[in-house]
Design an enzyme around this catalytic site. Structure first.
Site, short mmCIF file in Angstrom:
data_model
loop_
_atom_site.label_atom_id
_atom_site.label_comp_id
_atom_site.label_asym_id
_atom_site.label_seq_id
_atom_site.Cartn_x
_atom_site.Cartn_y
_atom_site.Cartn_z
N TYR A 149 0.85 -1.10 0.05
CA TYR A 149 -0.02 -0.11 0.06
C TYR A 149 0.94 1.20 0.10
O TYR A 149 1.82 1.35 0.76
CB TYR A 149 -0.84 -0.03 1.25
CG TYR A 149 -1.68 1.24 1.44
CD1 TYR A 149 -2.76 1.42 0.52
CD2 TYR A 149 -1.69 2.14 2.37
CE1 TYR A 149 -3.65 2.47 0.65
CE2 TYR A 149 -2.40 3.22 2.52
CZ TYR A 149 -3.49 3.33 1.78
OH TYR A 149 -4.46 4.51 1.68
N ASP A 244 9.17 2.76 -0.25
CA ASP A 244 8.06 3.17 0.66
C ASP A 244 8.24 2.93 2.13
O ASP A 244 7.77 1.96 2.48
CB ASP A 244 6.66 2.87 0.11
CG ASP A 244 5.59 3.58 0.90
OD1 ASP A 244 5.90 4.14 1.86
OD2 ASP A 244 4.48 3.33 0.46
N LYS A 272 4.36 8.63 9.07
CA LYS A 272 4.17 8.08 10.41
C LYS A 272 5.10 8.64 11.26
O LYS A 272 4.90 9.64 12.02
CB LYS A 272 3.98 6.72 9.97
CG LYS A 272 2.73 6.53 9.20
CD LYS A 272 2.32 4.86 9.18
CE LYS A 272 1.01 4.67 8.54
NZ LYS A 272 0.89 4.05 7.34
#
Ligand SMILES: *Cc1c(COP(=O)(O)O)cnc(C)c1O
Length: 433
Positions: A149, A244, A272
Site C-alpha cells: 500500500y 516506501d 508516520k
C-alpha cells in the site's frame, strides 16, 4: 493489569452520532471495523502505552495511531516541543528553521537521502514520488507489488493480487483506467517477475515501488535475494528504486529498512514516525534525483501547510528521542518477547497460525505460514481473526482491526504489559481451536 473492557455504551452512541455527518462515521476506512464487525471504539485520551475510551475503559495500545507512536502517547519531550512551537504560531506559509532541523535529522539518519521535501501525509509523499520518478526518467510505467500500500494514490490504487505482469485495473470507482494503465502489478518476493517486466517494457519503467518491509498485508519480510535483485535490475535498466518507508522508516531501525538491510534505494517515502503523531509525510533521495523537484527543477509539487511548524517540532523531538536513546534495543527485546509469547500461545491452543515480525512490527496470521506474498496472506482465516480481535478488545488489548495490518510495540510498553497481553491471547486463542 488488564480489565474487562466489553461495556462501551458511550462509544456506541458516539459512533451513531458520527455516522450521520461523516461517511461511515470515520475519516479513514481502516478505522471502521469493516473486516471484524462491531462498533469502532471512540477514544478520549492516551498516556504512554495506554488508551482510554470515552467510557473510561483502558486498553494497552498496539496500534499506536497505525505506527507514529513509537515512543508511546504524550512523551514528555515531544509535548514540550509542541507547546513551545505553539507560542509562536500554528503556521506561517513561509520557511521556518524547524523544517531544516527535521530535514537534517532525516538526511543524517537515512542512508540514501541527501535532500528531502516535506508533505502532509504518506499518500502525498507517494503521489509526489511517482511524479518525480516519471519526471526524472521521462518514462511513464511504474511497478508495484500486490498487497503493498502506498496511500490512496490513483496510479498505485490497483487491484492487489492481480496475476503477474497483468496491467493494473483500478480497485476503486472514480479512478479512471487511464490512471492505472501504466501500473504493472507483480508478486512480492518474486524477482523473476520483475526481470520479465523489464524485458516486456524496455526503457519504459520509471520506478519500482515497494514496502521494503511490508506491513499492509500483515508483516511480510523481503528476502535478501529479492531486495538485491530489485536494486540490480533497477540500476541495469535505468529505473528508480523507490522504498516506501512510510511505515517502516525510523521503525525497523533508525535509518529505516535501507539501513537495516543495507540496500540503497533512489527514492524514499516517509511518514508516520517522522511526524510523531502529527500529519507529516516526506520524500527524499540523492540531490541528483531531488534536483528535478520544483522550484529547482520542473516537477511540480506543493503544499500550503507542508512543513507546518507545530508538526515539525513534534517530528524533531520524536526523532531526537529515538536517536539519543536506546530505543531500538528496547523495542527489539519487547517485540521478541511478544513474538515468543504469542507463538507459545498458538501452540498451546493448537490453532493454525503463525507470527511474523521485523523489529517492533508484527502480525499474527491465522494460517500456517510462512507468508511471503499476498496469496499466502489471503490463506488466513479472517473469521477466526475477527473473533480473536474482539476477544482481545474486550480484555483490554487494542489491536489493528484487520488481519492484513501490523501491530506495533512502543518504547512505552513494558515486559509486564507484554506478558499480560500474551496471557489474554492464550485465553482467547484457547476459545478458537
Ligand atoms: C500508511 C502508509 C501510507 C499512507 O500514509 P498516509 O499518511 O495514511 O497517507 C503509505 N505507504 C505505507 C507503506 C503506509 O504504511
Amino acid at each position: 493489569m488488564l480489565a474487562d473492557t466489553s461495556s462501551r455504551p458511550l462509544s456506541d452512541a458516539a459512533f451513531e452520532k458520527a455516522q450521520k455527518v461523516i461517511p461511515g462515521g470515520v475519516n479513514s476506512p481502516a478505522r471502521a471495523f469493516g473486516a471484524v464487525g462491531g462498533t469502532p471504539v471512540h477514544m478520549a485520551s492516551g498516556e504512554g502505552p495506554w488508551l482510554t475510551d470515552v467510557d473510561g475503559n483502558r486498553y494497552v495500545d498496539f496500534v499506536g495511531s497505525w505506527g507514529p507512536h513509537i515512543l508511546g502517547h504524550r512523551h514528555p519531550a515531544v509535548m514540550e516541543a509542541i507547546a513551545d512551537a505553539l507560542t509562536r504560531s500554528t503556521s506561517f506559509g513561509a520557511p521556518t528553521p524547524a523544517e531544516t532541523d527535521l530535514a537534517e535529522l532525516v538526511v543524517e539518519a537515512v542512508p540514501s537521502v541527501e535532500q528531502v521535501r516535506m508533505t502532509n501525509s504518506g499518500t502525498e509523499a507517494g503521489m509526489s514520488a511517482v511524479r518525480l520518478a516519471r519526471g526524472a526518467t521521462g518514462r511513464d510505467k511504474v511497478v508495484k507489488f500486490a498487497g503493498n500500500y502506498h496511500g490512496h494514490v490513483d496510479s498505485l490504487l490497483v487491484s492487489a493480487g492481480s496475476g503477474a505482469l497483468t496491467l493494473g485495473h483500478p480497485s476503486s470507482p472514480g479512478v479512471p483506467a487511464g490512471c492505472t494503465q501504466d501500473t504493472v502489478v507483480l508478486d512480492y518476493n518474486n524477482p523473476q517477475q520483475l526481470e520479465a517486466a523489464f524485458k516486456k517494457y524496455p526503457d519504459q519503467i520509471a520506478g519500482v515501488f515497494l514496502e521494503p518491509v511490508c506491513g499492509n498485508m500483515g508483516v511480510v519480510t523481503p528476502t535478501e535475494e529479492f531486495l538485491n535483485a530489485l536494486r540490480d535490475l533497477c540500476t541495469r535498466h535505468g529505473a528508480l528504486l523507490a522504498f516506501d518507508e512510510v511505515m517502516c522508516g525510523f521503525r525497523v531501525a533508525y535509518g529505516g529498512a535501507q539501513a537495516r538491510f543495507g540496500v540503497t534505494p533512489d527514492l524514499t517515502m516517509l511518514g508516520k514516525v517522522i511526524g510523531g503523531g502529527m500529519p507529516v509525510g516526506a520524500y527524499g533521495g540523492p540531490a541528483e534525483v531531488m534536483k528535478h523537484v520544483s522550484p529547482v527543477g520542473s516537477v511540480y509539487q506543493a503544499g500550503t501547510l507542508s512543513g507546518n511548524p507545530v508538526a515539525m517540532a513534534c517530528g524533531v523531538a520524536t526523532l531526537k528521542a529515538l536517536r539519543d536513546g536506546d530505543v531500538y534495543e528496547r523495542l527489539e527485546a519487547l517485540a521478541a518477547r511478544l513474538e515468543a509469547g504469542l507463538t507459545d500461545a498458538i501452540e498451546a491452543a493448537g490453532v493454525e497460525a503463525c507470527v511474523q515480525r521485523v523489529g517492533s512490527m508484527l502480525t499474527l496470521f491465522f494460517t500456517a505460514g510462512p507468508v511471503e506474498n499476498l496469496m499466502d496472506a489471503q490463506k488466513s482465516d479472517v473469521e477466526r481473526f475477527a473473533k480473536y480481535f474482539h476477544g482481545m478488545l474486550d480484555r483490554g488489548v487494542y489491536l489493528p482491526c484487520s488481519q492484513y495490518e501490523a501491530m506495533f510495540v512502543s518504547a512505552a510498553h513494558t515486559e509486564e504489559l507484554i506478558d499480560a497481553t500474551v496471557a489474554a491471547a492464550k485465553e482467547v486463542l484457547g476459545t478458537l481451536a
